[in-house]
Design an enzyme around this catalytic site. Structure first.
Site, PDB file in Angstrom:
ATOM      1  N   ASP A  74      -4.277  10.632  -9.254  1.00  0.00           N
ATOM      2  CA  ASP A  74      -4.746   9.248  -9.216  1.00  0.00           C
ATOM      3  C   ASP A  74      -5.072   8.768 -10.633  1.00  0.00           C
ATOM      4  OD1 ASP A  74      -5.352   6.762  -8.245  1.00  0.00           O
ATOM      5  OD2 ASP A  74      -7.283   7.320  -7.376  1.00  0.00           O
ATOM      6  N   HIS A 103      -0.938   5.644 -11.741  1.00  0.00           N
ATOM      7  CA  HIS A 103      -0.844   4.216 -12.034  1.00  0.00           C
ATOM      8  C   HIS A 103      -0.517   4.094 -13.520  1.00  0.00           C
ATOM      9  CE1 HIS A 103      -3.049   3.034  -8.255  1.00  0.00           C
ATOM     10  NE2 HIS A 103      -3.511   4.274  -8.404  1.00  0.00           N
ATOM     11  N   ASN A 131       0.499  -1.498  -7.830  1.00  0.00           N
ATOM     12  CA  ASN A 131      -0.437  -2.559  -8.207  1.00  0.00           C
ATOM     13  C   ASN A 131      -0.325  -2.913  -9.688  1.00  0.00           C
ATOM     14  OD1 ASN A 131      -1.488   0.079  -8.457  1.00  0.00           O
ATOM     15  ND2 ASN A 131      -3.595  -0.642  -8.490  1.00  0.00           N
ATOM     16  N   HIS A 159      -6.267  10.503  -1.663  1.00  0.00           N
ATOM     17  CA  HIS A 159      -7.587  10.822  -2.225  1.00  0.00           C
ATOM     18  C   HIS A 159      -8.701  10.878  -1.165  1.00  0.00           C
ATOM     19  CE1 HIS A 159      -7.379   6.475  -2.222  1.00  0.00           C
ATOM     20  NE2 HIS A 159      -6.932   6.365  -3.455  1.00  0.00           N
TER      21      HIS A 159
END
Length: 442
Positions: A305, A64, A96, A234
């Site tokens: 992640d 991200h 996102n 994950h």
């Protein structure tokens, strides 16, 4: 007449699908042109890799980078800087952001922002929602798209498709493998009262193993019903790992370095909210089950992640604190430390970080060291001992949960399409990252 190349990497131990051995690598026009003894060849540039291992470029399939809209935490340049400092040559970035990456315009904007500004190559997930379902078949084939991502449980941002009908509708409109955050939103809402104010140890109590397993069972059933391929991001529980082992024809599996390395409650007692992630870090029993799944081949890929937040945001009292931590820069050193500890082989690490992403997502010309492939290499010193520190973090967030942790095994070079990007902890080439291509979207 001797062969001539743009770049020759000499004397390193090359690790690839056929094992490992001392070989030279010749690069021309950004692609691998020769593998073997190139002692009689010449090149415009030569890298002496004696004593080092040369791996296929590491691909992190879950990061991200927060741009656009959340750039106080990270942006595409700083996130990719952190990636190449950690030996990562390519990333899949998540949707996102603000605005959400849910349409062609937002995807094209991200690709344009990344082109020759990011330090590594890249692709972006498009978020699957109720509103864009009918467009997904077109969106997943656009340049720079690595696939569709769906949040079945709320994490960060406002993407959420929690119901079976919504997920079924997404799956019915796509053809490529789709990635899922698998936590049951209904159970999360029911259990919010399990959160204890200012005690992040309650995070895995709230987001318990049943929350994960319940959602993953629903997701696999929908994949079978619609005949689609799914990628479960994950995975954190022993129950999920056992269940997914029996459904590998439709479901691929990702685990993260932090779930393989940390354990509750110790990590929360030591780090507080810096250890807060979704899904959460669980106890050592679940961590051992993840390692068993990795050993048995159930796990397909590693993803960091990487989900940075500022120190001020993470300092809020739980549960007001956001979930997420930096990770793209520490993926390689943490896992090499596990290699040195005998927990996995170097060949298995390569499979999880390059061959695996290639196999699952059909990345064109990446994922192995072979003639005709992009000259992407992660150069590592397996014997080097280094201490991970906040001061070395390239992310805008400026912190790592592994501050002060000493590891054995370290990335010393990141080479992207034949150019040294990072060498010995320094960025040595301006950003020239480009969008990856995929076989199903060529």
């Amino acid at each position: 007449m001797a062969e001539s190349y743009d770049l020759i990497i000499r004397g390193g131990v090359v690790v690839n699908q056929d094992g490992e051995g001392r070989r030279d690598l010749g690069v021309t026009a950004g692609r691998i042109a020769a593998i073997g003894d190139l002692g009689r060849a010449s090149a415009g540039q030569t890298i002496d890799a004696t004593g080092l291992h040369v791996l296929p470029g590491v691909i992190d399939t879950q990061v991200h980078f927060r741009e656009p809209g959340l750039t106080q935490k990270e942006d595409l340049e700083t996130g990719s800087r952190s990636a190449v400092l950690g030996g990562v040559t390519a990333v899949f970035e998540m949707p996102n952001t603000n605005p959400l990456t849910t349409g062609a315009e937002a995807l094209a904007d991200k690709v344009a922002r990344g082109h020759h500004r990011m330090h590594c190559d890249f692709a972006f997930y498009v978020g699957g929602t109720r509103e864009n379902t009918r467009d997904l078949a077109e969106l997943e084939r656009l340049p720079g798209c690595c696939g569709i991502k769906v949040f079945m449980g709320s994490s960060t941002g406002s993407l959420l498709v929690e119901d079976d009908d919504g997920v079924r509708n997404v799956l019915e409109h796509i053809r490529r493998r789709a990635a899922f955050h698998s936590e049951d939103e209904y159970r999360l809402n029911e259990r919010k009262g399990m959160r204890v104010e200012n005690d992040p140890r309650s995070h895995p109590v709230w987001r318990d193993e049943i929350t994960a397993l319940q959602c993953t069972r629903r997701l696999v059933a929908l994949a079978r019903e619609t005949g689609r391929r799914i990628h479960v991001l994950h995975v954190t529980t022993a129950q999920e790992m056992e269940f997914l082992a029996t459904h590998k024809d439709v479901a691929s599996v990702e685990v993260t370095p932090h779930h393989l390395t940390m354990a509750a409650p110790e990590c929360y007692e030591r780090l507080g909210t810096l250890a807060q992630m979704n899904p959460p870090v669980r106890d050592a029993t679940h961590r051992a089950a993840l390692w068993r799944g990795l050993d048995q081949g159930v796990v397909d890929v590693l993803g960091s992640d990487h989900a940075p937040h500022t120190r001020d945001e993470k300092a809020k009292p739980y549960p007001a604190s956001p979930s997420g931590m930096t990770g793209v820069q520490t993926l390689v050193p943490l896992m090499l430390d596990h290699v040195n500890a005998g927990k996995l082989t170097l060949a298995r690490f390569v499979d999880l970080t390059s061959a695996g992403p290639n196999r699952l997502f059909g990345i064109a010309n990446k994922g192995r060291i072979a003639v005709g492939y992009d000259a992407d290499f992660t150069v590592v010193d397996l014997k080097r001992r280094e201490t991970i520190t906040d001061a070395k973090v390239g992310s805008r967030a400026g912190w790592t949960p592994y501050d002060g942790v000493t590891v054995t095994g370290w990335p010393v070079g990141t080479i992207l399409r034949g150019r040294r990007v990072m060498w010995e902890g320094e960025i040595v080439t301006p950003g020239h990252g480009e969008a990856m291509r995929f076989g199903e979207a060529l």
